[in-house]
Structure formats: C-alpha cells, structure tokens
Design an enzyme around this catalytic site. Sequence first.
Site, PDB file in Angstrom:
ATOM      1  N   ASP A 201      -1.244  12.429  24.268  1.00 55.36           N
ATOM      2  CA  ASP A 201      -0.929  13.708  24.875  1.00 55.36           C
ATOM      3  C   ASP A 201      -2.018  14.114  25.870  1.00 55.36           C
ATOM      4  O   ASP A 201      -3.216  13.985  25.572  1.00 55.36           O
ATOM      5  CB  ASP A 201      -0.800  14.775  23.787  1.00 55.36           C
ATOM      6  CG  ASP A 201      -0.416  16.129  24.321  1.00 55.36           C
ATOM      7  OD1 ASP A 201       0.749  16.294  24.712  1.00 55.36           O
ATOM      8  OD2 ASP A 201      -1.289  17.023  24.359  1.00 55.36           O
ATOM      9  N   GLU A 270       0.711  10.078  28.416  1.00 60.29           N
ATOM     10  CA  GLU A 270       1.400  11.144  29.143  1.00 60.29           C
ATOM     11  C   GLU A 270       0.548  11.505  30.353  1.00 60.29           C
ATOM     12  O   GLU A 270      -0.603  11.919  30.208  1.00 60.29           O
ATOM     13  CB  GLU A 270       1.587  12.380  28.265  1.00 60.29           C
ATOM     14  CG  GLU A 270       2.267  13.530  28.999  1.00 60.29           C
ATOM     15  CD  GLU A 270       2.085  14.871  28.318  1.00 60.29           C
ATOM     16  OE1 GLU A 270       2.992  15.709  28.403  1.00 60.29           O
ATOM     17  OE2 GLU A 270       1.022  15.097  27.702  1.00 60.29           O
TER      18      GLU A 270
END
Length: 542
Positions: A201, A270
């Site tokens: 993330d 990401e």
Amino acid sequence: MDQLTWWRGAVIYQIYPRSMLDTNGDGVGDLQGIINKLDYIASLNVDAIWISPFFTSPMKDFGYDISDYRDVDPMFGSMQDFDDLIAKAHSLNIKVIIDQVLSHTSDQHQWFIESREDRANAKQDWYVWADPNEDGTPPNNWLAIFGGCAWEWEPRRQQYYLHNFLTSQPDLNFHNEDVRNAVLDNVQFWLDKGVDGFRLDAITFCFHDDLLRDNPAKPKDKRQGRGFSEDNPYAYQYHYFNNTRPETVSFIEDLRALINRYPGAVTLGEVSSEDSLATMAEYTQGNERLHMAYSFELLTDDFSAEYIRETVEALEGRIGDGWPCWAIGNHDVQRVASRWGKGQVTPEMIKMLNAMLCSLRGSVCSYQGEELGLTEAKIEYGQLQDPFGIAFWPMFKGRDGCRTPMPWSEKSLNAGFSEAKPWLPVATAHYALSVESQEQDEQSILNSYRHFLGWRKKHPTLINGDIEFIVTAEPILSFIRSDEGISYLICFNLDAQQQTLTLPEMGIDEVLIDHGLVNGTVSNGLLTLPPYGCFYAQLTSI
C-alpha cells in the site's frame, strides 16, 4: 502452475474482509467468513486472493492505520484463524497475498507513542518530525490526501509530524536505517507464516525529501490527478517532494532481496505518482525490484477504446522486462459498473469488461463483487463510515459505496452477510445480484466470469503473450496477443449499439467462442459485434 512465476498473468481476487461474511454476529466480516467462502472463490477460477488489512488497528482508516503489524485484530479473529485460512487456501491451490502498509502507522502504534514523548527517546527519529517556522506555521506547504495540511502539531515535542493521510496516520522516517530494518522484520514475520506475497500500500510514500522543500503549484488545467479531482486541494500541487523520492528504489531492492529468500513469494506495488506509468516501469525494472505494480490509470472515469489503448501502450513502451498488473475496480474507487456504466450498465457490459480486463497483457486484480456486477451503493451522510467521504461531502461521497457487504442470498436477512446490523447497509439493488440468485442462471454475470476464467486458463497466449494494438474507431478496442507462434485477434465493443469492423488482412484459423460472453460473428470479411460483444480468433498469419 509454475510455483516461481505463478503470478505472471495471475488473476488476483481482492477481499475486503469487513464486507465478505460475518460469522460471529457483530456486523463486520471476519477471517472465518473468508474461510467459509474460499470454496466459492476457488470456483471462480482465480489464482490468488489479496486480503485487505486485518491487523490490529483502531480502524480510523479501516485497517490501513496499523497499531500492531504482527497480530490479527480481534474484530477479524485470531492468528489461528489466519493460519487456518492459509492452510485451506493452499489446499484449494489458491495463493494468499496480504496488504502491507509500510509508509505509515497508526498513532496508537507503540513506536509512535514512544517517539512523540520527547526528543531524546530511542525512537525519537522514527517518524518525520520538523520544527515550526519562526511564525509557528508548519515547515512547508505539503498537503494530506484526506484534506488540509500534512503536518500536525505535537505539544510534547514542540514539533510537527508528517502525515500524508489522516492525522492519526503518522509517516515513518525511512531515512532511518533502524526503521527500514524494523519494517523488513515485520514483512519477514508474515513470510514465515506462509503468505505468498504482499500488496504494498502507498509504496511511493515511503520516503520524503529530507530538505523539506515546498511542492510547486499545479496549474488549474492539470489538476485532474488520478483519484484526486480539483475538489481536493491535494490536486493543487505537484507532489515531487513528499512522494516517489529516488531513495525508494533502493529500499524496494532491499525488500526484494528479502522476498527472494522465499521462493514463489511476490510483491505487488500500489503506485500513485505524478507519472504513475513511468513509476510502474521504474519500480519493476530488472529482476531486483517489485515483481509487478498497478496504478490508478484504469480506475478513473475515463472510458473509451482510445483511452484504454493509449494507457496500455504507454506502459508497454516503458516497462521493458517489468510486469504490469491491471485493475478496473478496488476498495478506493467507485464501482466500475457505475463509474463506466454511468447509469446504463447492463449484464452484457459487465461480462465484456471482466473479459477485457483479463485479456490485457499482465496480471489482474479483480475486486470482490465484480464477478456479480455490483453497482456503487448509495450511502446517506448519516451512514458514512469513511473519513475521506465525511471530510469532502457532498462533492465527494467517499469510498463506502464500493465497500458494502457482499450479497450472498437474495431472500436472507442482510443478503446473507450477517444476522446483525451490518457495518454498512446492503444496497437494495444488490439483493437481486446475489450469489445464490446468479448461481441458478447459466447466463448470469457470475457464471460468465467463471466460464471465462476457466477458458482463459486453457489458452496460455492470453496469460503470457505479448500485446499489439490495432487502431480502430470508437467504440471498438482491438489487439493481438501472441506467444510461441500462436496469435489471437481480440476485439471488444464498448458500446450499447451493434458495431461492424472490416477485419485486417490476416487469416483467421479458428473463431474461439467462450459461451459465457456475447460473441461477435464473421461474414465476408466483416466482424459484427453485438452490444458489448467480444471476439476471439486464432490467426493463421499476421
């Protein structure tokens, strides 16, 4: 499945655990709920699951604010539940990928509790601290994604700390070697537990500019950043100094060195930067950085054959030996059925979109509910849970509309998700789209999804092949996938009206029909594509 390269072309099913299935009656999904539904997930013919955070957290950002990286939040169950989940998934030949939120922690993490106490403790430099300007204002102009200044005052230290997200999500100082080592130790903990990889993330946010230079202003006509409209002041800056710093590459290489000690384990980053396609290419370059990366380029409102073609071509022209991963939906954006359907979505459109996504070169992240064609749920202000939506209401209604519970049964309480009041309401329109209802319809979106992914596994060219686009007029997207002497012509009609296309000068050896899709037909050199039709053909020559 090659155990070392299984991820190349894999379909990864994203699970948002709060909304999968509640088994303990508290209105929130849990790990036992995931275990309960693993047989269903296996029936979809996906290769892996990605589980959004289930770690100990105060849930200010629903698990993306971690207070203990090495334990399961009691809301979701126990570590034994997670061990059981891995065991069952592996018995079904499903790989398990989990989120790792490396750039920041919760303000309730013990590291931060210690760091904020004073300027002389053992962890005083583990977060990004800065003195105020002479007039008491923050050290620079950096903004937080969730609104406002990215700096928060801490009276104990008489300093500001950096938070690129919520004030309760302080950023770690990755310039500190001890921090980097501690983060890698946490990653290794889960590798030792048997996970098959990590979705990383906000990986572009790990490092900050140590000179704390101001970000330059972005002109008004450039403020349509991916995921950040001009309604959000975050779009007013080029985020050169609090995002995608050059030091991140070195850390990624250290992370990859650790991952390589666990054969078959993978990393999926990401990417959110000023030029996400360039960053995806950089972060996956060679065989010593991330295995693959995805960005928000297909998670926007832009929907046209030209946009999809130009986006994928742009990445293909840069990525070299790197590997992409594509997604058209996830837990951060409006459901694709509503975002691209724009109120006129049909089952045929959803079938086509799922097939299109899984026919591009790269791996795929498919968000739970996309196999059902779920639309964005309407959430009233008083029902909102997402702090992002609460802060930007009513111009931006947040991310709750894509996070509502999975509908399992049309006639059950709360669509079979929970016997208690769910943490978010089940959308009324979702009951008719329930798994139970669609199981009984051979032509349903769900069964089309299953049929197509099963069919895809039998055609390795769709998994491993190169991609070359054919420029066609809107609304037709057309390309060729080729691998080891086998080439497929693939076409999609992105419109609700029938379209015809004169086929290129190439021989068609065999028209490949997947019975879960609306298929095109060929006659006298013309391809006829029904509304949202698809066409796959093996070529004899190019």
